[in-house]
Design a protein around this motif. Structure first.
Motif, PDB file in Angstrom:
ATOM      1  N   HIS A   7       0.875  -1.167   0.000  1.00 17.72           N
ATOM      2  CA  HIS A   7       0.000   0.000   0.000  1.00 17.72           C
ATOM      3  C   HIS A   7       0.911   1.216   0.000  1.00 17.72           C
ATOM      4  N   VAL A   8       0.727   2.131  -0.933  1.00 16.29           N
ATOM      5  CA  VAL A   8       1.564   3.325  -1.020  1.00 16.29           C
ATOM      6  C   VAL A   8       0.694   4.539  -0.730  1.00 16.29           C
ATOM      7  N   LEU A   9       1.121   5.321   0.259  1.00 15.43           N
ATOM      8  CA  LEU A   9       0.398   6.526   0.650  1.00 15.43           C
ATOM      9  C   LEU A   9       1.282   7.747   0.457  1.00 15.43           C
ATOM     10  N   ASP A  10       0.729   8.790  -0.119  1.00 13.25           N
ATOM     11  CA  ASP A  10       1.418  10.068  -0.295  1.00 13.25           C
ATOM     12  C   ASP A  10       1.087  10.924   0.928  1.00 13.25           C
ATOM     13  N   THR A  11       1.990  10.951   1.894  1.00  8.81           N
ATOM     14  CA  THR A  11       1.724  11.698   3.133  1.00  8.81           C
ATOM     15  C   THR A  11       1.845  13.198   2.921  1.00  8.81           C
ATOM     16  N   GLY A  12       2.557  13.616   1.884  1.00 13.89           N
ATOM     17  CA  GLY A  12       2.658  15.044   1.570  1.00 13.89           C
ATOM     18  C   GLY A  12       1.332  15.612   1.091  1.00 13.89           C
ATOM     19  N   LEU A  13       0.608  14.829   0.291  1.00 11.79           N
ATOM     20  CA  LEU A  13      -0.688  15.267  -0.225  1.00 11.79           C
ATOM     21  C   LEU A  13      -1.859  14.690   0.562  1.00 11.79           C
ATOM     22  N   ARG A  15      -3.058  11.476   0.560  1.00 13.76           N
ATOM     23  CA  ARG A  15      -3.933  10.616  -0.238  1.00 13.76           C
ATOM     24  C   ARG A  15      -3.165   9.372  -0.698  1.00 13.76           C
ATOM     25  N   PRO A  16      -3.891   8.356  -1.159  1.00 12.23           N
ATOM     26  CA  PRO A  16      -3.226   7.172  -1.706  1.00 12.23           C
ATOM     27  C   PRO A  16      -2.426   7.552  -2.955  1.00 12.23           C
ATOM     28  N   ASP A  42      -6.496   2.736  -7.381  1.00 10.25           N
ATOM     29  CA  ASP A  42      -7.000   4.045  -6.950  1.00 10.25           C
ATOM     30  C   ASP A  42      -6.816   4.288  -5.460  1.00 10.25           C
ATOM     31  N   ASP A  43      -6.728   3.208  -4.676  1.00 12.60           N
ATOM     32  CA  ASP A  43      -6.530   3.326  -3.232  1.00 12.60           C
ATOM     33  C   ASP A  43      -5.062   3.150  -2.859  1.00 12.60           C
ATOM     34  N   GLY A  44      -4.163   3.140  -3.851  1.00 17.97           N
ATOM     35  CA  GLY A  44      -2.731   2.991  -3.593  1.00 17.97           C
ATOM     36  C   GLY A  44      -2.306   1.579  -3.235  1.00 17.97           C
ATOM     37  N   ALA A  68       5.237  10.627  -9.274  1.00 16.77           N
ATOM     38  CA  ALA A  68       5.492  12.057  -9.071  1.00 16.77           C
ATOM     39  C   ALA A  68       5.214  12.843 -10.347  1.00 16.77           C
ATOM     40  N   ALA A  69       5.651  12.317 -11.477  1.00 16.27           N
ATOM     41  CA  ALA A  69       5.418  13.009 -12.748  1.00 16.27           C
ATOM     42  C   ALA A  69       3.922  13.116 -13.033  1.00 16.27           C
ATOM     43  N   ALA A  70       3.187  12.039 -12.786  1.00 17.82           N
ATOM     44  CA  ALA A  70       1.749  12.034 -13.056  1.00 17.82           C
ATOM     45  C   ALA A  70       0.984  12.966 -12.119  1.00 17.82           C
ATOM     46  N   SER A  71       1.511  13.167 -10.900  1.00 18.73           N
ATOM     47  CA  SER A  71       0.819  14.027  -9.930  1.00 18.73           C
ATOM     48  C   SER A  71       1.403  15.438  -9.875  1.00 18.73           C
ATOM     49  N   GLY A  72       2.368  15.731 -10.764  1.00 17.87           N
ATOM     50  CA  GLY A  72       2.930  17.075 -10.851  1.00 17.87           C
ATOM     51  C   GLY A  72       3.796  17.482  -9.676  1.00 17.87           C
TER      52      GLY A  72
END
Length: 109
Positions: A7-13, A15-16, A42-44, A68-72
């Motif tokens: 499971h990968v979570l983006d803690t900076g944003l 969201r998953p 979709d849930d990471g 990172a590229a896909a999320s800018g």
């Protein structure tokens, strides 16, 4: 035999992390044999990386640059590798927490 999920979570944003490429390899001596590949949903999550795991050493590779590229986002670590040992027959869950300048992981449940 053991099973594996991640499971990968983006803690900076907060969201998953959707769309992270993941590769599972078995490490034997100086050989790194790819066993499975996948992409977080979709849930990471990747609910199951096949095949079932026997006792041994494994490596998960996360292609963070693609996410990172896909999320800018600008990130410091373009990829993350996590090497771990399977010692018994149970389910292994290896989460990855991301932020632009750090990552962490742990053995989940």
């Amino acid at each position: 035999m053991s099973s594996l999920s991640t499971h990968v979570l983006d803690t900076g944003l907060g969201r998953p992390a959707q769309g992270v490429p993941v590769r599972l390899s078995r490490i034997t001596g100086d050989q790194d044999v790819v066993l499975a590949t996948g992409t977080t949903d979709d849930d990471g999550r990747i609910a199951a990386l096949e095949p079932a795991l026997q006792a041994g050493t494994y490596r998960l590779w996360f292609g963070v640059a693609a996410y990172a590229a896909a999320s800018g986002q600008d990130i410091f670590f373009p990829e993350v590798t996590v090497t771990f040992t399977v010692a018994d027959e149970r389910h292994y869950h290896v989460p990855l927490l991301l932020s632009p300048f750090a990552f962490s992981t742990y053995r989940g449940s």
